[in-house]
Design an enzyme around this catalytic site. Structure first.
Site, PDB file in Angstrom:
ATOM      1  N   ASP A 100       0.117   1.741   3.714  1.00  0.00           N
ATOM      2  CA  ASP A 100      -0.377   1.233   2.432  1.00  0.00           C
ATOM      3  C   ASP A 100      -0.509   2.396   1.442  1.00  0.00           C
ATOM      4  O   ASP A 100       0.459   3.124   1.246  1.00  0.00           O
ATOM      5  CB  ASP A 100      -1.702   0.489   2.663  1.00  0.00           C
ATOM      6  CG  ASP A 100      -2.220  -0.212   1.436  1.00  0.00           C
ATOM      7  OD1 ASP A 100      -1.666  -1.259   1.062  1.00  0.00           O
ATOM      8  OD2 ASP A 100      -3.201   0.292   0.833  1.00  0.00           O
ATOM      9  N   TYR A 209      -5.661   2.568  -7.713  1.00  0.00           N
ATOM     10  CA  TYR A 209      -4.818   1.648  -8.474  1.00  0.00           C
ATOM     11  C   TYR A 209      -4.891   1.952  -9.964  1.00  0.00           C
ATOM     12  O   TYR A 209      -3.882   1.909 -10.664  1.00  0.00           O
ATOM     13  CB  TYR A 209      -5.273   0.207  -8.232  1.00  0.00           C
ATOM     14  CG  TYR A 209      -5.005  -0.294  -6.835  1.00  0.00           C
ATOM     15  CD1 TYR A 209      -3.781  -0.889  -6.510  1.00  0.00           C
ATOM     16  CD2 TYR A 209      -5.971  -0.191  -5.837  1.00  0.00           C
ATOM     17  CE1 TYR A 209      -3.529  -1.358  -5.230  1.00  0.00           C
ATOM     18  CE2 TYR A 209      -5.723  -0.649  -4.558  1.00  0.00           C
ATOM     19  CZ  TYR A 209      -4.510  -1.240  -4.252  1.00  0.00           C
ATOM     20  OH  TYR A 209      -4.261  -1.698  -2.987  1.00  0.00           O
ATOM     21  N   HIS A 276       0.349  -7.134   7.148  1.00  0.00           N
ATOM     22  CA  HIS A 276       0.147  -5.880   6.428  1.00  0.00           C
ATOM     23  C   HIS A 276      -0.469  -4.812   7.325  1.00  0.00           C
ATOM     24  O   HIS A 276      -0.116  -3.637   7.229  1.00  0.00           O
ATOM     25  CB  HIS A 276      -0.747  -6.124   5.213  1.00  0.00           C
ATOM     26  CG  HIS A 276      -0.967  -4.904   4.392  1.00  0.00           C
ATOM     27  ND1 HIS A 276       0.032  -4.330   3.628  1.00  0.00           N
ATOM     28  CD2 HIS A 276      -2.064  -4.113   4.220  1.00  0.00           C
ATOM     29  CE1 HIS A 276      -0.439  -3.260   3.016  1.00  0.00           C
ATOM     30  NE2 HIS A 276      -1.701  -3.093   3.356  1.00  0.00           N
TER      31      HIS A 276
END
Length: 297
Positions: A100, A209, A276
């Site tokens: 990730d 982010y 994921h």
């Protein structure tokens, strides 16, 4: 899992990490909303195979320092954290594994500092070139899957959502993204909730982010880096293995296609039935692939 908990000032920030084993160095980089504990199924297996493992809490996570401000989480800084950590471990090179957000950083470390990397493994984390390609395609399914990134750009609201109830959103994200019912049991969930509940923790985690996608255009069509960051050409020359759980709801398997445009020596291993959280959904398969790849001539 046997290992020692250590703390070091790395690139001007106090990083906590777990270290175990002896032999060639393997550095494990976690993603969002994770910490070193996400590698619990890999650490022992790698130690048994003869490796020295270092699994840090990346800056802003769990027991590591959480510097304020979005700019503290630019990709330039995150890359330097990893390069400095490898150097602090007293070795010139390491096998680098990222999942990730840890994979996003790992891609860029390998592109910018190939002299520090022996072999690279990336799990369910897109190469920036492939990510841009998919988002520029108006018909790409990845555009829809990436909409959550827009929510994370908002101030305060994402933090409040993660705080509602007994951190229900965090629990939902962890469990829904996994295909293994045992990956996030009650004991594990308590650890994740504690790690995300500390002062400034959730804001620091979301700032990854915000630093990468801030700005109107970049928020609408996320690219690589931010207006104040220095980006590389993304070209990776080190031997690379991409492990990909095909049941990932946030990241399409199309991101694994065409990687030889940016990576000179790449193998892709898609694991059907894994989501994921590939390292927890299919730990034995992942561990076997890591050991085999690292020992390959």
């Amino acid at each position: 899992m046997d290992g020692s908990h250590e703390e070091e000032i790395v690139n001007g920030v106090r990083l906590h990490y777990v270290e175990a084993g002896e032999g060639p160095l393997v550095v494990l980089l976690h993603g969002f909303p994770d910490h070193w504990y996400g590698w619990r199924k890999q650490i022992s297996a790698l130690v048994e195979a003869g490796y020295r493992v270092v699994a840090p809490d990346m800056r802003g996570y769990n027991r590591s320092e959480k510097p304020p401000g979005v700019s503290a989480y630019r990709i330039d800084t995150l890359v330097e954290d990893v390069r400095a950590l490898i150097d602090r471990c007293g070795t010139k090179r390491a096998h680098l594994v990222g999942h990730d957000w840890g994979g996003v950083v790992a891609w860029e470390v390998a592109a910018r500092h190939p002299e520090c990397i022996d072999r690279l493994v990336v799990m369910n984390a897109p190469h920036p070139g492939a990510y841009r390609r998919e988002l520029r395609d108006l018909d790409s399914d990845q555009r829809r899957r990436s909409l959550y990134v827009l929510l994370f750009q908002l101030p305060l609201i994402p933090e409040l959502l993660f705080r509602v109830g007994d951190q229900h959103l965090l629990e939902w994200l962890l469990r829904e993204a996994s295909t293994n019912p045992e990956a996030f049991d009650r004991k594990s969930l308590r650890r994740y909730k504690r790690a995300c509940a500390g002062p400034g923790a959730m804001t620091a985690m979301l700032n990854y982010y915000r630093a990468a996608f801030r700005g109107t255009v970049r928020a609408a069509v996320p690219g690589w880096g931010d207006p104040g960051a220095t980006t590389s050409d993304g070209l990776v020359s080190r031997p690379t293995l991409v492990l990909w759980g095909t049941d990932d709801a946030a990241l399409s398997s199309t991101l694994t296609e065409g990687l030889d445009e940016w990576v000179s020596d790449v193998a892709v291993e898609r694991i059907d039935g894994a989501g994921h959280w590939i390292q927890l959904d299919a730990p034995e398969r992942v561990n076997d692939s890591l050991v085999e790849f690292f020992s390959r001539d």
